[in-house]
Write an enzyme that holds these catalytic residues in place. Sequence first.
Site, PDB file in Angstrom:
ATOM      1  N   CYS A 123       0.868  -1.194   0.000  1.00  0.00           N
ATOM      2  CA  CYS A 123       0.000   0.000   0.000  1.00  0.00           C
ATOM      3  C   CYS A 123       0.899   1.236   0.000  1.00  0.00           C
ATOM      4  O   CYS A 123       1.609   1.452  -0.973  1.00  0.00           O
ATOM      5  CB  CYS A 123      -0.992  -0.022   1.150  1.00  0.00           C
ATOM      6  N   SER A 124       0.870   2.023   1.047  1.00  0.00           N
ATOM      7  CA  SER A 124       1.704   3.229   1.043  1.00  0.00           C
ATOM      8  C   SER A 124       2.216   3.534   2.444  1.00  0.00           C
ATOM      9  O   SER A 124       2.301   4.687   2.838  1.00  0.00           O
ATOM     10  CB  SER A 124       0.917   4.416   0.492  1.00  0.00           C
ATOM     11  N   CYS A 125       2.540   2.489   3.215  1.00  0.00           N
ATOM     12  CA  CYS A 125       3.039   2.676   4.582  1.00  0.00           C
ATOM     13  C   CYS A 125       4.290   3.552   4.558  1.00  0.00           C
ATOM     14  O   CYS A 125       5.178   3.370   3.723  1.00  0.00           O
ATOM     15  CB  CYS A 125       3.378   1.333   5.206  1.00  0.00           C
TER      16      CYS A 125
END
Lengths: 215, 87, 106
Positions: A123-125
């Site tokens: 995702c975009s952690c």
Amino acid sequence: MPHDHPSHSHEGMSPSGHPYRADNDTALTYWQRMEIAVRELLVEKGAVTPEEVARQIDTMDARSPANGAAVVARAWVDPDFKARLLQDASAASREMGFDIGPLRLIAVENTESVHNLIVCTLCSCYPRNLLGLPPDWYKTRAYRSRAVIEPRAVLREFGVELPDHVQVRVHDSTADMRYVVLPARPAGTEGLDEAELAALVTRDSMIGTGLPRTP
Amino acid sequence: MTERVRVKTMMPPGHVRTPAYLRGKVGVIERELGGFSNPEQLAYGLPAEERPLYRVRFTMEEVWGAAAETPTDTVDAEIFGHWLERL
Amino acid sequence: MGGQAAGPVPTDQHDFALWEKRVDALMVLCGEKGLFTVDGLRRALEDMGEDAFECMSYYERWIAAVNQNLIEAGIYSLEELGARMEEVGRRGATYGEAQNREAQDD
């Protein structure tokens, strides 16, 4: 993701030199209507208050790469702090007074033989509670796809050319930990104080797609 | 202490935090991170059990084979214990 | 998407709009209050499929995922959402005009 930059009073660019996202003065979109409706329903159901929403926005706005830069500069001048940072980066960040919430942070150190690069392929952690919101490129399909298979090619696009003897370690933030790179202190900075050193630390140098500035 | 593990190859539908590109790959445990709520239950609003989480280090050669950009470079990922087989 | 073929990393950067910051804030607050988890957000994002990644912006996907989780958690109903979105649309033509209920009473 293309978006229009209709002419408005800001001449299309923000004070930081970026195009404004279509906002208050452009046509209302379906998803903006959803945001408004969801927010109002949450307030009416007693789940959140408008003040909490405003405060959370202020909290995120106050977080920026400058926070991480201060942590890095401290590690450069204080070997004991650096040891604590590498042991537990969350505790070390809090020790410097940064409110990072429940963030579980790991600092990874760049040396003469190791270069670290952070990505989240799922995702975009991102270490947002220390560095603020991630840059747009960090969230793109291109970065997330390529960072784990051709990190050196990605680094070259960012202007970082690594010699062969430097090992690249990619860190995929797949679960509960977040990562920040502790860049190597640039040569020729012996005479600089902590604040001057912090000014050399860029956001990208803490993600691994960049190196610190040199004085 | 280098403990070798293999990531399970299973591909259940739904939300898991094990990247597809690491399924079936062999790595070494870089560190143990402790117990964390199982995201495969959290994702569906279910009560979640604590499961051990590990940072596992893989070589690019192991992950990408001949396509590796530099075989000795590495990629680390956090993998839950129930996705790992000890070797 | 780790390892998939892709072109150069685009480096355009935009400043976040107010509505995007609000979506971010709602996600954080809903998580803090236990309405759903970040894993629920990710699950809903993944279930949107590949098309959503091409057709929707980042925070468009996020508000869709936040809403999906809130519906599933029973915080409000689809009927309430649908009616409110229609009402919001009648308030004005821009986000600035429609963003809160007070604005229409001026």
